[in-house]
Design a protein around this motif. Structure first.
Motif, PDB file in Angstrom:
ATOM      1  N   LEU B 162       0.840  -1.198   0.000  1.00 26.59           N
ATOM      2  CA  LEU B 162       0.000   0.000   0.000  1.00 26.59           C
ATOM      3  C   LEU B 162       0.876   1.249   0.000  1.00 26.59           C
ATOM      4  CD1 LEU B 162      -3.179   0.760   0.419  1.00 26.59           C
ATOM      5  CD2 LEU B 162      -2.316   1.594   2.603  1.00 26.59           C
ATOM      6  N   ASP B 163       1.883   1.237   0.879  1.00 26.23           N
ATOM      7  CA  ASP B 163       2.791   2.389   0.932  1.00 26.23           C
ATOM      8  C   ASP B 163       3.422   2.626  -0.429  1.00 26.23           C
ATOM      9  OD1 ASP B 163       2.225   2.714   3.579  1.00 26.23           O
ATOM     10  OD2 ASP B 163       4.006   1.661   4.294  1.00 26.23           O
ATOM     11  N   GLN B 164       3.919   1.550  -0.996  1.00 29.44           N
ATOM     12  CA  GLN B 164       4.570   1.688  -2.298  1.00 29.44           C
ATOM     13  C   GLN B 164       3.615   2.253  -3.332  1.00 29.44           C
ATOM     14  OE1 GLN B 164       6.549  -1.896  -3.810  1.00 29.44           O
ATOM     15  NE2 GLN B 164       6.195  -1.102  -5.883  1.00 29.44           N
ATOM     16  N   GLY B 165       2.404   1.723  -3.342  1.00 31.98           N
ATOM     17  CA  GLY B 165       1.400   2.225  -4.278  1.00 31.98           C
ATOM     18  C   GLY B 165       1.131   3.709  -4.088  1.00 31.98           C
ATOM     19  N   PHE B 166       1.004   4.112  -2.846  1.00 34.60           N
ATOM     20  CA  PHE B 166       0.722   5.523  -2.587  1.00 34.60           C
ATOM     21  C   PHE B 166       1.917   6.408  -2.920  1.00 34.60           C
ATOM     22  CE2 PHE B 166      -3.270   4.444  -0.691  1.00 34.60           C
ATOM     23  CZ  PHE B 166      -4.008   5.615  -0.742  1.00 34.60           C
ATOM     24  N   TYR B 167       3.106   5.846  -2.885  1.00 34.92           N
ATOM     25  CA  TYR B 167       4.275   6.635  -3.292  1.00 34.92           C
ATOM     26  C   TYR B 167       4.380   6.718  -4.806  1.00 34.92           C
ATOM     27  CZ  TYR B 167       6.071   7.113   1.424  1.00 34.92           C
ATOM     28  OH  TYR B 167       6.214   7.456   2.726  1.00 34.92           O
ATOM     29  N   GLN B 168       4.019   5.629  -5.457  1.00 33.27           N
ATOM     30  CA  GLN B 168       4.154   5.638  -6.925  1.00 33.27           C
ATOM     31  C   GLN B 168       3.077   6.487  -7.591  1.00 33.27           C
ATOM     32  OE1 GLN B 168       5.318   1.057  -7.410  1.00 33.27           O
ATOM     33  NE2 GLN B 168       5.586   2.214  -9.282  1.00 33.27           N
ATOM     34  N   VAL B 169       1.905   6.469  -7.002  1.00 31.74           N
ATOM     35  CA  VAL B 169       0.827   7.279  -7.565  1.00 31.74           C
ATOM     36  C   VAL B 169       0.716   8.562  -6.755  1.00 31.74           C
ATOM     37  CG1 VAL B 169      -1.642   7.365  -8.067  1.00 31.74           C
ATOM     38  CG2 VAL B 169      -0.414   5.194  -8.235  1.00 31.74           C
ATOM     39  N   HIS B 170       0.637   9.691  -7.432  1.00 29.31           N
ATOM     40  CA  HIS B 170       0.313  10.906  -6.686  1.00 29.31           C
ATOM     41  C   HIS B 170      -0.781  11.655  -7.421  1.00 29.31           C
ATOM     42  CE1 HIS B 170       4.953  11.653  -7.120  1.00 29.31           C
ATOM     43  NE2 HIS B 170       4.638  10.466  -7.535  1.00 29.31           N
ATOM     44  N   VAL B 171      -1.409  12.544  -6.667  1.00 27.34           N
ATOM     45  CA  VAL B 171      -2.464  13.364  -7.239  1.00 27.34           C
ATOM     46  C   VAL B 171      -2.185  14.822  -6.904  1.00 27.34           C
ATOM     47  CG1 VAL B 171      -4.939  13.787  -7.339  1.00 27.34           C
ATOM     48  CG2 VAL B 171      -4.103  11.475  -6.898  1.00 27.34           C
ATOM     49  N   ASP B 172      -2.023  15.608  -7.945  1.00 31.39           N
ATOM     50  CA  ASP B 172      -1.830  17.050  -7.777  1.00 31.39           C
ATOM     51  C   ASP B 172      -3.148  17.725  -7.492  1.00 31.39           C
ATOM     52  OD1 ASP B 172       0.811  17.203  -8.048  1.00 31.39           O
ATOM     53  OD2 ASP B 172       0.830  17.873 -10.140  1.00 31.39           O
ATOM     54  N   LEU B 173      -3.075  18.808  -6.752  1.00 31.76           N
ATOM     55  CA  LEU B 173      -4.325  19.499  -6.422  1.00 31.76           C
ATOM     56  C   LEU B 173      -4.627  20.655  -7.370  1.00 31.76           C
ATOM     57  CD1 LEU B 173      -4.192  19.518  -2.563  1.00 31.76           C
ATOM     58  CD2 LEU B 173      -5.097  17.819  -4.146  1.00 31.76           C
ATOM     59  N   ASN B 174      -3.593  21.262  -7.892  1.00 34.75           N
ATOM     60  CA  ASN B 174      -3.848  22.398  -8.786  1.00 34.75           C
ATOM     61  C   ASN B 174      -4.358  21.883 -10.114  1.00 34.75           C
ATOM     62  OD1 ASN B 174      -1.373  21.190  -8.950  1.00 34.75           O
ATOM     63  ND2 ASN B 174      -0.481  22.875 -10.112  1.00 34.75           N
ATOM     64  N   SER B 175      -5.510  22.361 -10.473  1.00 36.55           N
ATOM     65  CA  SER B 175      -6.177  21.791 -11.633  1.00 36.55           C
ATOM     66  C   SER B 175      -5.644  22.347 -12.946  1.00 36.55           C
ATOM     67  CB  SER B 175      -7.681  22.040 -11.533  1.00 36.55           C
ATOM     68  OG  SER B 175      -7.909  23.409 -11.281  1.00 36.55           O
ATOM     69  N   ARG B 176      -4.854  23.422 -12.872  1.00 40.65           N
ATOM     70  CA  ARG B 176      -4.320  23.967 -14.115  1.00 40.65           C
ATOM     71  C   ARG B 176      -3.007  23.279 -14.466  1.00 40.65           C
ATOM     72  NH1 ARG B 176      -7.244  26.774 -16.042  1.00 40.65           N
ATOM     73  NH2 ARG B 176      -8.781  28.110 -15.067  1.00 40.65           N
ATOM     74  N   GLN B 177      -2.899  22.865 -15.683  1.00 31.61           N
ATOM     75  CA  GLN B 177      -1.610  22.327 -16.092  1.00 31.61           C
ATOM     76  C   GLN B 177      -0.673  23.509 -16.349  1.00 31.61           C
ATOM     77  OE1 GLN B 177      -3.635  20.989 -19.973  1.00 31.61           O
ATOM     78  NE2 GLN B 177      -1.480  21.052 -20.460  1.00 31.61           N
ATOM     79  N   GLU B 178       0.582  23.329 -15.976  1.00 27.61           N
ATOM     80  CA  GLU B 178       1.479  24.492 -16.101  1.00 27.61           C
ATOM     81  C   GLU B 178       1.942  24.680 -17.520  1.00 27.61           C
ATOM     82  OE1 GLU B 178       4.332  21.262 -16.198  1.00 27.61           O
ATOM     83  OE2 GLU B 178       2.495  21.642 -15.119  1.00 27.61           O
TER      84      GLU B 178
END
Lengths: 178, 178
Positions: B162-178
């Motif tokens: 689970l830890d590994q999964g949560f490290y490999q996947v992340h979710v950004d909060l800012n909805s605008r792509q830079e």
DNA sequence: TTCGATGTGTCACCTGGCGACATGATAGTC
DNA sequence: GACTATCATGTCGCCAGGTGACACATCGAA
């Protein structure tokens, strides 16, 4: 055909005989066309993703798997949801647990194949767990897109939502946390 | 109880009357305990996540939502899958589309509540779409963990996965792509 | 014309699930 | 100890999804 009936009087309230009769056939014949009542809803929608697997294999080998999924799914869902009835269908699915379940069953198959396709890409050295993470994360985005699209009454720009989702969610390939 | 029968002779091959009889009750009584045959499999497993919602609200407000989900789910699934029958149950679910569908139905409810809980956190200003992305991505990790765990015959370290999964996947909060 | 394939109707059956009602045990009160 | 409300369970009957077996018709190829 069947979707009209479902939308009008509800999924559970519409019997297979109703649908069959409306289509001028017998209950028995209905089940020769559709394995289950649920599947009548997905009529004409390619959920097994034959094309997706092929598309993945066709992407350039130096493209990362996440970006690859992004591009393939972008094309795929544009093609799928060009339909008129898309909104009604999604609403129906969201309102009917049995349909959501059935959709998920199809997706499970689909995910297995996509996960394998990712691992089979030339130059990719993905362990099964990471491939699953990628695939599951992609369907997570797809689901969120569908929900948001329904929430907007079909006005939102699906490809834009998909892009945004794929930008907000990322999947790292290195399995070791630093 | 019922799981033993399912594991031995298959889900579809086991009728409700079989289960009821084995438990010394009537078919009708079975349906007073379980809304559907599928639910007998999830007996004793809290899938609605009453606790999860409460746990989310209890996390420190300055914690990011993704990390919050990580910590809450870590605790939750440790609690859930301490059971002996966990492996047999997961195998059964994976082998039985109807069960996977039913699990997904439960999870859908669960996700709605978790998504709301995320938005309701003090100081969080999440739009519904991002909240859904976070929630869906979390279940994506959960599913991948379950698959991998089953693949390892129950030998893998679930919390570590689970830890590994949560490290490999992340979710950004800012909805605008830079 | 004859033959075989394909599609469909008919019938019978099993099973999951629900509603209505009867019955029995149990607990609490007078 | 008798009375009663309640709850759990059994009994019965029904509907609807889904399947198997068989009959029949149509149509195209030989």
């Amino acid at each position: 055909m069947a979707i009209d009936l479902f939308a009008r009087q509800g999924f559970d309230e519409t019997t297979v005989e109703d649908i069959a009769q409306a289509a001028g056939m017998t209950k028995r014949s209905f089940f020769r066309y559709f394995p289950t009542k649920e599947d009548a809803v997905f009529e004409g929608i390619d959920l097994t993703g034959e094309s997706v697997v092929a598309d993945i294999a066709a992407r350039p080998a130096d493209e990362g798997p996440w970006e690859c999924l992004h591009q393939v799914l972008r094309a795929w869902q544009e093609e799928i949801h060009a339909s008129e009835q898309a909104l009604a269908t999604i609403r129906l699915i969201e309102a009917t647990p049995a349909l959501a379940g059935r959709l998920h069953q199809r997706r499970t198959e689909w995910r297995r194949r996509v996960s394998n396709a990712l691992q089979d890409r030339p130059g990719a050295s993905l362990d099964p767990y990471t491939a699953d993470l990628l695939t599951n994360a992609a369907t997570a985005v797809l689901d969120a897109v569908s929900s948001q699209w329904a929430r907007s009454d079909g006005n939102a720009d699906r490809p834009a939502l998909l892009d945004q989702g794929f930008y907000q969610v990322h999947v790292d390939l290195n399995s070791r946390q630093e």
